[in-house]
Design an enzyme around this catalytic site. Structure first.
Site: not given
Ligand code: PRP
Ligand code: URA
Length: 208
Positions: A199, A107
């Site tokens: 990521d 989602t």
């Molecule tokens: C990533 C990133 C942000 C988020 C951004 O986190 O670090 O927190 O995605 O995406 P958004 O603007 O669409 O919400 P992730 O959910 O991958 O978790 P992590 O930091 O634990 O890897």
């Molecule tokens: N979270 C990440 O870490 N990278 C992206 O490009 C988008 C969301």
């Protein structure tokens, strides 16, 4: 409406080229994310209010200026942790709160798993920190949590943003200033920023 600042500096550009490169190893990636964190802090804090204090130099008494308000850094776990040391190095008096969020892979909606803030968050300048502003869902949710605890003076600090995330954040929290090291082109169909850096959490912690 809060301002959107793309922080331009040759050292930031240089370091961004390192963290964007898929060949960069975990240690170098982490070091550069932190260093960019320090560099962007200079711009984010440019308008912080000061208060006068009297001190004594070895020569005489004089009036100096210190920060008028406390600063609280709130990284969004995990990836926000990558910038905390860099920001804290420059504002060592800052307190640190934490918001744990992850994006549901299907989602793309943020799921909250941890929240801990210092009490002074109500009166402080709060820096909500996440390297990536993609759909904006995580930043919107984290800032809502910070506001629920009474924070009023809030800035969002990121490394890579995109128009979709900026719009979502401005729509949800028009009072919050947004600071980014760079604003990229767009999101792709699976919610990653293009060209982005991949990521960020996985690259910081070596989980993929
Ligand atoms: C990533 C990133 C942000 C988020 C951004 O986190 O670090 O927190 O995605 O995406 P958004 O603007 O669409 O919400 P992730 O959910 O991958 O978790 P992590 O930091 O634990 O890897
Ligand atoms: N979270 C990440 O870490 N990278 C992206 O490009 C988008 C969301």
């Amino acid at each position: 409406m809060g301002k959107v600042v793309e922080i331009k500096h040759p050292l930031i550009e240089h370091k961004m080229s390192i963290i964007r490169n898929k060949l960069t190893d975990t240690k170098t990636f982490r070091e550069n994310v932190n260093e960019i964190g320090s560099l962007v802090t200079y711009e984010i804090t440019r308008d912080l209010l000061l208060k006068p204090i009297e001190i004594e130099t070895p020569i005489c008494k004089t009036i100096c200026y210190t920060l008028a308000k406390e600063v609280v850094i709130v990284p969004i776990l995990r990836a926000g942790l990558g910038m905390v040391d860099g920001i804290h190095n420059v504002i060592p008096t800052a307190k640190i709160g934490h918001v744990g969020l992850y994006r549901d892979e299907k989602t793309l909606l943020p799921q909250t798993y941890y929240v801990k803030f210092p009490d002074i968050i109500k009166e402080a300048t709060v820096l909500v920190v996440d390297p990536m502003l993609a759909t904006g869902g995580s930043a919107v949710a984290a800032i809502s949590l910070v506001k629920q605890r009474g924070a009023k003076d809030i800035r969002f600090v990121g490394l890579v943003g995109c128009p979709e995330g900026i719009k979502a954040l401005q729509d949800a929290h028009p009072d919050v200033d947004i600071y980014l090291a760079t604003i990229d082109e767009r999101l792709n169909e699976i919610g990653y920023i293009v060209p982005g850096l991949g990521d960020c959490g996985d690259r910081l912690f070596g989980t993929k």
